[in-house]
Every structure is written in structure tokens, then in C-alpha cells.
Design a protein around this motif. Structure first.
Motif, PDB file in Angstrom:
ATOM      1  N   THR A   1      88.989  10.283 -37.657  1.00 61.13           N
ATOM      2  CA  THR A   1      89.147   8.955 -37.066  1.00 61.13           C
ATOM      3  C   THR A   1      90.164   8.142 -37.843  1.00 61.13           C
ATOM      4  OG1 THR A   1      86.861   8.964 -36.281  1.00 61.13           O
ATOM      5  CG2 THR A   1      87.945   6.825 -36.423  1.00 61.13           C
ATOM      6  N   TYR A   2      90.107   8.270 -39.163  1.00 63.40           N
ATOM      7  CA  TYR A   2      91.073   7.554 -40.000  1.00 63.40           C
ATOM      8  C   TYR A   2      92.489   8.102 -39.788  1.00 63.40           C
ATOM      9  CZ  TYR A   2      93.442   5.849 -44.179  1.00 63.40           C
ATOM     10  OH  TYR A   2      94.339   5.270 -45.029  1.00 63.40           O
TER      11      TYR A   2
ATOM     12  N   TYR B   1      84.318  13.661 -38.969  1.00 66.31           N
ATOM     13  CA  TYR B   1      84.575  12.667 -37.929  1.00 66.31           C
ATOM     14  C   TYR B   1      85.264  11.433 -38.510  1.00 66.31           C
ATOM     15  CZ  TYR B   1      83.607   8.749 -34.820  1.00 66.31           C
ATOM     16  OH  TYR B   1      83.727   7.619 -34.054  1.00 66.31           O
ATOM     17  N   LYS B   2      84.772  10.931 -39.662  1.00 68.01           N
ATOM     18  CA  LYS B   2      85.365   9.748 -40.266  1.00 68.01           C
ATOM     19  C   LYS B   2      86.786  10.008 -40.730  1.00 68.01           C
ATOM     20  CE  LYS B   2      83.765   6.445 -40.532  1.00 68.01           C
ATOM     21  NZ  LYS B   2      83.659   5.336 -39.545  1.00 68.01           N
TER      22      LYS B   2
ATOM     23  N   LEU C   1      82.982   4.537 -45.149  1.00 73.58           N
ATOM     24  CA  LEU C   1      82.168   5.163 -44.116  1.00 73.58           C
ATOM     25  C   LEU C   1      81.965   4.239 -42.928  1.00 73.58           C
ATOM     26  CD1 LEU C   1      79.465   6.986 -46.255  1.00 73.58           C
ATOM     27  CD2 LEU C   1      81.488   7.968 -45.155  1.00 73.58           C
ATOM     28  N   ARG C   2      81.952   2.927 -43.187  1.00 76.62           N
ATOM     29  CA  ARG C   2      81.838   1.996 -42.091  1.00 76.62           C
ATOM     30  C   ARG C   2      83.149   1.882 -41.324  1.00 76.62           C
ATOM     31  NH1 ARG C   2      79.410  -1.461 -45.720  1.00 76.62           N
ATOM     32  NH2 ARG C   2      81.208  -2.833 -45.633  1.00 76.62           N
ATOM     33  N   GLY C   3      84.248   2.322 -41.948  1.00 72.59           N
ATOM     34  CA  GLY C   3      85.508   2.376 -41.231  1.00 72.59           C
ATOM     35  C   GLY C   3      86.427   1.205 -41.465  1.00 72.59           C
TER      36      GLY C   3
END
Length: 272
Positions: free
Chosen positions: A29-30, A25-26, A263-265
């Protein structure tokens, strides 16, 4: 019974699945914020078509799609190379800051803020790149080595219109001005507003490729912006600029390092 054909799931199996799902997912998303997602969607379509071709016994089409997918896997490494490099660099960050002490950081930041305030008032365009953990020299073209102390006077002199080095960027390593008149990679992000000029696109471009922080002064409006991790924070007054730079350049506690930040984005204010 039907359910008995499946192995019994344990707590660790569920945890394993959740961790893998979260990482996927991360990553997606990136990638969704980059041009790479369009290529990824195209390869997914090829995969679906390949499955359907095989299911319908269309052997010629299935052969073509299978070979395209095989080539696509190797092409992914080349196509996604910038994105992969950014992800690995972000995970591998040693620390989010760069200065070894608050005093050292405040001195450099104060000079940058004072210089930007003067250039903003006089409508002098400027682009200042502060290196953190990743060496920006690998992404900078040309430039003249200055190796001077960071000061308002030197920065304003470099960017003053008519001087030989005013068109390029200044790079700062620790508390020294390393290069002036440097040319940076421009961002290829197609979602950026068309109103953004070359300086802003270069600032975003270098922060997409590295973990550097870039400060931009607009020649047209005098507005001051800060770019980091491909994001752009616009219209900063001197106090806000100082606060943002201190937050980005002063070393923080260990729990804020690389993998956790990724991980926090690294959420920031998008270019608007």
C-alpha cells in the motif's frame, strides 16, 4: 483423504500468516503511492513469464528470464533505496513530535504562524522546514548557517524579496533557525498536480525523505500549506495552521510512536 496430506494448522500458524499478510499489505500500500510500484509490476511480469517458459520447456527464454530476475533482486535494493529508507525511518521514529514541552512548541509555532500570516498577506513566498527525529542536513544542499532564535521578524526578513537568502528554504532545529537559503530535494511523485510549484514540490520532497514538517507560503496566491510524510494540507488559515503544527510537533504518548504510526498508514490529506 486429500486434506490429510496437509499439516494441521494451529492458532499460531493462522496468526503468523495473518501478520505476514498484513505487513505485506501495508508495504505494498505504501509502495503503491510511489513510482516504485511500476518497477515492481514489471518484475512480477518477468516472474510469470519465467514460470511459463519453464513450464513450456522453452529453455533459452527460461534462462534469460531467470538471469533477469537474479539481476532484478539486486537492482531492487538500489531502485527501492529511497522507499526502503523512508519505511525504516518511519518505523524507527522515536516519537512523533520534536519539542520537549508544550510551552517551547507553542512559542516556536506562534512565531511561525505570525510570520506566515504576514507573508501570506504580502504574497511573499516562503518554505520553512521543521526538523523532527531525522537530521535533514543529509538531504539539504548548501544553505547559510544562521543559528538564530525563531521569530516572526527574522523569518519575514529572510524571505523578503531581494534578500540573498529568500529563494531557498529555512530549516529549524528545535527552537533555533539553523539554516537559510537551503535547497531541498524535489518530489519525484508523478501523481502530483502540474499546478504545484517548486516550493511545494520541495516541501513534499523533504517530507518524503525525512519525518520533517514543511510549511509553504505561495508567492502567487498567498495560500499557506503544510506537508508531512509526503502529504500536503492546503489553504490553511492561521488558526488551522497552528492546530496542524501543534498536532505534528508536540510530543505525544508512547503508543503513537514509529511502528504504530507506520502500521496505521499515516493517513493525511492528499495534495489536490
Amino acid at each position: 483423504m486429500f486434506l490429510e496430506t496437509f499439516p494441521r494448522l494451529t492458532f499460531w500458524d493462522v496468526l503468523d500468516i495473518l501478520i505476514v499478510a498484513f505487513l505485506f499489505y501495508k508495504v505494498f500500500t505504501y509502495l503503491a503511492e510511489t513510482r516504485a510500484i511500476q518497477i515492481l509490476v514489471g518484475l512480477f511480469v518477468l516472474l510469470v513469464l519465467s514460470v511459463f517458459a519453464k513450464f513450456l520447456h522453452l529453455y533459452a527464454l527460461s534462462f534469460i528470464f531467470n538471469n533477469l530476475l537474479t539481476i532484478g533482486i539486486f537492482a531492487l535494493i538500489i531502485i527501492f533505496q529511497p522507499e526502503i529508507r523512508r519505511i525504516l525511518a518511519r518505523i524507527g521514529e522515536k516519537q512523533f513530535g520534536v519539542f520537549s514541552s508544550v510551552e517551547e512548541a507553542e512559542k516556536v509555532i506562534e512565531e511561525i504562524v505570525r510570520a506566515c500570516a504576514t507573508m501570506s498577506e504580502d504574497r511573499i513566498g516562503a518554505l520553512i522546514v521543521i526538523e523532527r527525529e531525522i537530521n535533514v542536513d543529509n538531504y539539504v544542499e548548501s544553505g547559510t548557517v544562521v543559528n538564530g532564535e525563531v521569530s516572526k521578524e527574522l523569518l519575514v526578513t529572510i524571505f523578503w524579496p531581494g534578500t540573498p537568502l529568500h529563494d531557498g528554504a529555512v530549516t529549524i532545529k528545535r527552537n533555533r533557525i539553523h539554516k537559510a537559503g537551503a535547497f531541498l530535494p524535489l518530489s519525484l511523485n508523478q501523481s502530483l498536480p502540474q499546478t504545484l510549484g517548486t516550493r511545494h514540490r520541495a516541501a513534499i520532497g523533504i517530507t518524503e525523505e525525512t519525518d520533517a514538517v514543511a510549511v509553504v507560503v505561495s508567492e502567487e496566491t498567498g495560500a499557506v500549506s503544510v506537508s508531512y510524510s509526503g502529504k500536503l494540507i492546503k489553504n490553511l488559515d492561521p488558526q488551522k495552521l497552528k492546530k496542524v503544527l501543534k498536532g505534528l510537533l508536540v510530543k505525544k504518548s508512547p503508543e503513537k510512536r514509529g511502528i504504530f504510526q507506520f502500521l496505521r498508514g499515516n493517513k493525511g490529506e492528499e495534495a489536490a
